[in-house]
Scaffold this motif. Structure first.
Motif, mmCIF file in Angstrom:
data_model
loop_
_atom_site.group_PDB
_atom_site.id
_atom_site.type_symbol
_atom_site.label_atom_id
_atom_site.label_comp_id
_atom_site.label_asym_id
_atom_site.label_seq_id
_atom_site.Cartn_x
_atom_site.Cartn_y
_atom_site.Cartn_z
ATOM 1 N N GLU A 1 0.831 -1.207 0.000
ATOM 2 C CA GLU A 1 0.000 0.000 0.000
ATOM 3 C C GLU A 1 0.862 1.252 0.000
ATOM 4 O OE1 GLU A 1 -0.083 -2.218 2.612
ATOM 5 O OE2 GLU A 1 -1.730 -3.435 1.879
ATOM 6 N N ASP A 2 0.346 2.286 -0.674
ATOM 7 C CA ASP A 2 1.034 3.582 -0.658
ATOM 8 C C ASP A 2 1.115 4.116 0.765
ATOM 9 O OD1 ASP A 2 1.091 3.545 -3.418
ATOM 10 O OD2 ASP A 2 -0.754 4.711 -3.630
ATOM 11 N N THR A 3 2.237 4.702 1.097
ATOM 12 C CA THR A 3 2.359 5.369 2.401
ATOM 13 C C THR A 3 1.603 6.687 2.348
ATOM 14 O OG1 THR A 3 4.408 4.346 3.104
ATOM 15 C CG2 THR A 3 4.046 6.597 3.876
ATOM 16 N N ILE A 4 0.790 6.920 3.366
ATOM 17 C CA ILE A 4 0.076 8.199 3.487
ATOM 18 C C ILE A 4 0.515 8.829 4.800
ATOM 19 C CG2 ILE A 4 -2.166 9.365 3.587
ATOM 20 C CD1 ILE A 4 -3.392 6.981 2.111
ATOM 21 N N ILE A 5 1.042 10.033 4.714
ATOM 22 C CA ILE A 5 1.476 10.738 5.927
ATOM 23 C C ILE A 5 0.330 11.635 6.375
ATOM 24 C CG2 ILE A 5 3.203 12.307 6.903
ATOM 25 C CD1 ILE A 5 5.119 11.365 4.649
ATOM 26 N N HIS A 6 -0.101 11.455 7.616
ATOM 27 C CA HIS A 6 -1.220 12.242 8.155
ATOM 28 C C HIS A 6 -0.693 13.311 9.104
ATOM 29 C CE1 HIS A 6 -4.391 9.627 6.573
ATOM 30 N NE2 HIS A 6 -3.530 8.638 6.772
ATOM 31 N N PHE A 7 -1.461 14.359 9.232
ATOM 32 C CA PHE A 7 -1.111 15.443 10.150
ATOM 33 C C PHE A 7 -2.283 15.608 11.105
ATOM 34 C CE2 PHE A 7 1.433 15.766 6.466
ATOM 35 C CZ PHE A 7 2.683 16.136 6.946
ATOM 36 N N PRO A 8 -2.174 14.989 12.278
ATOM 37 C CA PRO A 8 -3.299 14.952 13.213
ATOM 38 C C PRO A 8 -3.905 16.331 13.448
ATOM 39 C CG PRO A 8 -1.475 13.635 14.032
ATOM 40 C CD PRO A 8 -0.981 14.317 12.803
ATOM 41 N N GLY A 9 -5.220 16.346 13.456
ATOM 42 C CA GLY A 9 -5.921 17.607 13.706
ATOM 43 C C GLY A 9 -6.151 18.428 12.446
ATOM 44 N N THR A 10 -5.707 17.901 11.287
ATOM 45 C CA THR A 10 -5.924 18.635 10.031
ATOM 46 C C THR A 10 -6.366 17.654 8.956
ATOM 47 O OG1 THR A 10 -3.827 18.291 8.891
ATOM 48 C CG2 THR A 10 -3.826 19.956 10.616
ATOM 49 N N ASP A 11 -6.794 18.207 7.814
ATOM 50 C CA ASP A 11 -7.150 17.339 6.696
ATOM 51 C C ASP A 11 -5.963 17.157 5.746
ATOM 52 O OD1 ASP A 11 -7.036 19.714 5.156
ATOM 53 O OD2 ASP A 11 -9.106 20.163 5.702
ATOM 54 N N ALA A 12 -4.821 17.708 6.117
ATOM 55 C CA ALA A 12 -3.642 17.636 5.240
ATOM 56 C C ALA A 12 -3.050 16.227 5.236
ATOM 57 C CB ALA A 12 -2.590 18.633 5.706
ATOM 58 N N THR A 13 -2.661 15.775 4.057
ATOM 59 C CA THR A 13 -1.969 14.485 3.932
ATOM 60 C C THR A 13 -0.890 14.626 2.861
ATOM 61 O OG1 THR A 13 -3.675 13.817 2.347
ATOM 62 C CG2 THR A 13 -3.877 12.906 4.561
ATOM 63 N N ILE A 14 0.090 13.745 2.945
ATOM 64 C CA ILE A 14 1.042 13.606 1.831
ATOM 65 C C ILE A 14 0.961 12.144 1.424
ATOM 66 C CG2 ILE A 14 3.426 13.817 1.022
ATOM 67 C CD1 ILE A 14 3.945 15.888 3.183
ATOM 68 N N GLY A 15 0.532 11.902 0.172
ATOM 69 C CA GLY A 15 0.293 10.536 -0.285
ATOM 70 C C GLY A 15 -1.202 10.266 -0.275
ATOM 71 N N GLY A 16 -1.610 9.242 -1.021
ATOM 72 C CA GLY A 16 -3.038 8.928 -1.082
ATOM 73 C C GLY A 16 -3.724 9.730 -2.179
ATOM 74 N N ARG A 17 -5.065 9.680 -2.164
ATOM 75 C CA ARG A 17 -5.832 10.285 -3.261
ATOM 76 C C ARG A 17 -5.712 11.813 -3.328
ATOM 77 N NH1 ARG A 17 -10.194 10.243 -6.724
ATOM 78 N NH2 ARG A 17 -11.715 11.759 -6.041
ATOM 79 N N ASN A 18 -5.668 12.435 -2.162
ATOM 80 C CA ASN A 18 -5.571 13.901 -2.142
ATOM 81 C C ASN A 18 -4.144 14.360 -2.420
ATOM 82 O OD1 ASN A 18 -8.238 14.303 -1.603
ATOM 83 N ND2 ASN A 18 -7.967 14.562 0.607
ATOM 84 N N LEU A 19 -3.999 15.329 -3.320
ATOM 85 C CA LEU A 19 -2.662 15.855 -3.606
ATOM 86 C C LEU A 19 -2.229 16.787 -2.480
ATOM 87 C CD1 LEU A 19 -2.850 16.664 -7.430
ATOM 88 C CD2 LEU A 19 -2.184 14.554 -6.287
ATOM 89 N N ALA A 20 -0.930 16.768 -2.202
ATOM 90 C CA ALA A 20 -0.367 17.686 -1.200
ATOM 91 C C ALA A 20 0.142 18.921 -1.949
ATOM 92 C CB ALA A 20 0.776 17.000 -0.463
ATOM 93 N N ILE A 21 -0.363 20.069 -1.581
ATOM 94 C CA ILE A 21 0.070 21.307 -2.243
ATOM 95 C C ILE A 21 0.881 22.133 -1.248
ATOM 96 C CG2 ILE A 21 -0.642 23.345 -3.546
ATOM 97 C CD1 ILE A 21 -1.568 20.662 -4.832
ATOM 98 N N VAL A 22 2.157 22.295 -1.578
ATOM 99 C CA VAL A 22 3.089 23.019 -0.698
ATOM 100 C C VAL A 22 3.471 24.304 -1.422
ATOM 101 C CG1 VAL A 22 5.249 22.845 0.594
ATOM 102 C CG2 VAL A 22 4.041 20.741 -0.074
#
Ligand code: PEP
Ligand code: MN
Length: 354
Positions: A79-100
């Motif tokens: 499975e793809d690694t998804i990095i979560h940021f507790p308390g937010t909807d931000a992720t790196i990896g997974g279906r949602n793109l991370a915009i920096v």
């Protein structure tokens, strides 16, 4: 060596296998997957006696991994690694793109806030900005240091953006680890092995930028260094490599995106700002990055790029960033991805910031 646990293995059985591995003088890296947990075994003491582990309860099989990178490999964790940021909807990896998005360097509080407000309103979840800058010239602006980190912490509070900033050495890493949400390791440090190991000892996500002459294997080995120390929250970032082409600052090697995704479960972002060095090429290459399947983009944005203390010529205007977001949102759909800007705008609006 990789110990594959049975699907029904209990947490206690997994724990017992990890303890046995450590007793044998090796390091255990439990990598939970959707179906089952695999435990990577690393250590430079030589071969593990397979029989020692195969007999333990809950173990399905023990496999020898001969490839150099073991923990970053997709066959260790499908499975793809998804990095979560507790308390937010931000992720790196997974279906949602991370915009920096954000400036190359944090220059002043006013500059950073002016840019943060714009990128937050346009839907970025991450704010970038250098407090410690690795500059080619010792006379160039070196960054505000701790003061820059404090400004970014204020931005996190004000706009809900997660903070991505670079650590250039062990001393700055000490500070970045405390103040940032993501520790960036820059292209020039991709093979600074002691810095990578130190980043592996933190529990903050690490974003590794590709060295300007790094091969795919070298890039993945940089990730392996961090993971080998027990930090599995690693993301990669393609930022262009040196070639003979002189119409751009670097040549953005987009083909590394599917190459990484085939071999590794780690997310990979693309930075078209350093990847091209020219403002007029950033948005087109950001579109291409999303089309090729990148897990996100990192772009330099400045409200007054002509006055920027670093990388002004490649910094896009806030209006161009909005345009980029509109365009990649549409492209993302075609490749079954999503730009989660709606959620962020609501969150920021609710906080009374826009
Ligand atoms: C940066 O992101 O500001 C930076 C210095 O990038 P790189 O390490 O890719 O040159
Ligand atoms: Mn820069």
């Amino acid at each position: 060596m990789l110990v594959v646990m049975k699907a029904q293995a209990t947490p206690e059985q997994i724990q017992a296998v990890c303890e046995r591995i450590e007793q044998l003088g090796f390091r255990a890296h439990p990598l939970p997957g959707a179906e089952r947990t695999a435990i990577g075994v690393t250590g430079n003491k030589g071969e593990v006696e397979r029989g020692n582990l195969e007999a333990l309860s809950g173990v399905a099989e023990v496999i020898r991994v001969t490839k150099a990178y073991k923990l970053a490999r997709r066959d260790v964790k499908e499975e793809d690694t998804i990095i979560h940021f507790p308390g937010t909807d931000a992720t790196i990896g997974g279906r949602n793109l991370a915009i920096v998005a954000g400036p190359c360097s944090i220059e002043t509080r006013e500059q950073a806030f002016a840019i943060a407000e714009k990128v937050a309103a346009a839907g970025a979840q991450f704010f970038r900005g250098g407090a410690f800058k690795p500059r080619t010239s010792p006379y160039a602006f070196q960054g505000l240091g701790l003061e820059g980190l404090r400004i970014m912490a204020e931005i996190r509070e004000a706009f809900g953006l997660r903070i991505v900033t670079e650590a250039i050495d062990n001393e700055s890493l000490e500070l970045v680890e405390k103040w940032a949400d993501v520790i960036q390791i820059g292209a020039r440090n991709m093979q600074n092995f002691s810095l990578l190991k130190r980043a592996g000892k933190t529990r903050k996500p690490v974003l590794i930028k590709r060295g300007m002459s790094a091969t795919l294997d070298e890039f993945l080995m940089a990730a392996e260094y961090v993971m080998s120390e027990g930090n599995y929250q690693v993301a990669l970032c393609e930022r262009g490599v040196r070639t003979f082409a002189d119409h751009t600052r670097n040549t953005l090697d987009l083909s590394i995106v599917p190459a990484v995704q085939r071999l590794s479960h780690l997310p990979i972002l693309v930075d078209p700002s350093h990847g091209t060095g020219k403002r007029n090429k950033v948005v087109p290459m950001a579109r291409a990055a999303v089309a090729v399947g990148a897990d996100g983009v990192m772009v330099e944005v400045h409200h007054q790029p002509e006055l920027a203390l670093s990388d002004g010529p490649q910094s896009i205007y806030p209006e161009q960033f909005v345009e980029m977001m509109d365009e990649i949102e549409q492209i993302a759909r075609v490749v079954h991805r999503n730009v989660p800007r709606g959620i962020r705008i609501e969150a920021v609006a609710a906080a009374g910031e826009v």
